[in-house]
Design an enzyme around this catalytic site. Structure first.
Site, PDB file in Angstrom:
ATOM      1  N   GLY A   1      64.201  22.809   7.682  1.00  0.00           N
ATOM      2  CA  GLY A   1      65.521  22.602   8.269  1.00  0.00           C
ATOM      3  C   GLY A   1      65.543  21.458   9.271  1.00  0.00           C
ATOM      4  O   GLY A   1      66.114  21.582  10.354  1.00  0.00           O
ATOM      5  N   ALA A   2      64.940  20.334   8.884  1.00  0.00           N
ATOM      6  CA  ALA A   2      64.711  19.254   9.853  1.00  0.00           C
ATOM      7  C   ALA A   2      65.589  18.022   9.657  1.00  0.00           C
ATOM      8  O   ALA A   2      65.322  16.989  10.250  1.00  0.00           O
ATOM      9  CB  ALA A   2      63.238  18.836   9.816  1.00  0.00           C
ATOM     10  N   ASN A   3      66.632  18.131   8.847  1.00  0.00           N
ATOM     11  CA  ASN A   3      67.449  16.942   8.593  1.00  0.00           C
ATOM     12  C   ASN A   3      68.547  16.732   9.649  1.00  0.00           C
ATOM     13  O   ASN A   3      69.322  15.791   9.561  1.00  0.00           O
ATOM     14  CB  ASN A   3      68.068  17.003   7.189  1.00  0.00           C
TER      15      ASN A   3
ATOM     16  N   ILE B   1      67.818  19.964  16.293  1.00  0.00           N
ATOM     17  CA  ILE B   1      66.522  20.121  16.951  1.00  0.00           C
ATOM     18  C   ILE B   1      65.374  19.794  16.006  1.00  0.00           C
ATOM     19  O   ILE B   1      64.392  19.155  16.407  1.00  0.00           O
ATOM     20  CB  ILE B   1      66.378  21.557  17.500  1.00  0.00           C
ATOM     21  N   GLY B   2      65.486  20.206  14.756  1.00  0.00           N
ATOM     22  CA  GLY B   2      64.426  19.914  13.798  1.00  0.00           C
ATOM     23  C   GLY B   2      64.221  18.425  13.617  1.00  0.00           C
ATOM     24  O   GLY B   2      63.085  17.937  13.556  1.00  0.00           O
TER      25      GLY B   2
ATOM     26  N   SER C   1      64.965  32.558  19.237  1.00  0.00           N
ATOM     27  CA  SER C   1      66.092  32.434  20.169  1.00  0.00           C
ATOM     28  C   SER C   1      65.960  33.475  21.265  1.00  0.00           C
ATOM     29  O   SER C   1      65.395  34.563  21.042  1.00  0.00           O
ATOM     30  CB  SER C   1      67.415  32.634  19.423  1.00  0.00           C
TER      31      SER C   1
ATOM     32  N   TYR D   1      72.573  37.578  13.642  1.00  0.00           N
ATOM     33  CA  TYR D   1      71.671  36.532  14.133  1.00  0.00           C
ATOM     34  C   TYR D   1      70.627  37.087  15.106  1.00  0.00           C
ATOM     35  O   TYR D   1      69.418  36.852  14.945  1.00  0.00           O
ATOM     36  CB  TYR D   1      72.469  35.425  14.808  1.00  0.00           C
TER      37      TYR D   1
END
Length: 261
Positions: free
Chosen positions: A24-26, A29-30, A156, A179
């Protein structure tokens, strides 16, 4: 042009001393974590569910001088996608040094315990909890080939049962029935995983980057992505004496940032 493209691609998959995969780095924070690790000389696989989106981001980064980042398609809810990504990393690098399980979703809002449909809760758990397990188990044999394997599960403060039970906690009123529990479950899994690997050179920790202004929360958080990424990296690039099985939070106002579970 084709020759140049080939050489560029070849340069992007050169074997280096330390290799990182961030799911999930696109964006958010990623993405910032990928940039900061790249600046430190690490080779980063920028995980993205959509390869085209990931490659577009990497092209922009290359134009900015980040030449040791490569987009890789990985959907943490899809075992075939995970296996394909693992095969790419194995073929190109032979090992993986650092796994940052960053991919996560918030789920539909609001999320009350009374009215949130089970199907919505399951969807959040598929990414935030089961997705982490899928990826971790798939890449474990490549991580075992590293001299200093690290697994950072991005969590989190909303996953802390202790804080959620404290009416004086500044985010006590922020409750999310899908969540929050998904991150509590992730924290619990992190403890067990760290225990299972305690007699090895692995370091496994849960890291909360803090309440950060991102697309995830409509930029409502007070923290910056730069601070969030720096905190993740601080507790990921640890030495052999570093902690394992801990829960760190950028919202805890002390030097170390250990959060109550």
């Amino acid at each position: 042009m084709n020759s140049q493209n080939h050489e560029h691609e070849k340069s992007n998959v050169q074997k280096v001393s330390t290799t990182v995969l961030i799911t999930g780095a696109n964006r958010s924070i990623g993405l910032e974590t990928a940039k900061q690790l790249s600046q430190r000389g690490l080779f980063v696989y920028l995980g993205s569910r959509n390869l085209a989106k990931g490659e577009a981001v990497v092209k922009e980064l290359a134009d900015q001088g980040f030449n040791n980042i490569k987009a890789i398609e990985i959907d943490v809810t899809n075992p075939e996608s995970i296996l394909a990504a693992k095969n790419i990393v194995e073929y190109e690098q032979g090992k993986l040094d650092i796994l940052i399980n960053n991919a996560g979703i918030l789920g539909p809002q609001p999320q009350t315990a009374i009215e949130t449909p089970v199907v919505d809760i399951k969807e959040v758990f598929e990414t935030n909890f089961f997705g982490v397990i899928n990826v971790t188990q798939a890449f474990l044999d490549l991580l075992k080939k590293s001299d200093k394997p690290r697994i950072s599960n991005i969590t989190s403060g909303l996953g802390s049962l202790t804080l959620h039970s404290d009416p004086n906690w500044k985010y006590y009123q922020v409750k999310a029935a899908a969540y929050g529990p998904s991150k509590s479950a992730l924290n619990a899994y992190t403890i067990v995983l760290a225990y299972d690997l305690k007699d090895s050179n692995f370091k496994v920790n849960a890291i909360d980057p803090g309440y950060t202004a991102t697309d995830f929360n409509a930029h409502s958080g007070p923290g910056s992505v730069e601070s969030a990424a720096s905190f993740i990296i601080k507790h990921t690039l640890t030495d052999e004496n570093g902690p394992t099985g801990q829960f760190f939070s950028n919202d805890i106002e002390d030097e170390i940032g250990i959060s109550p579970w």
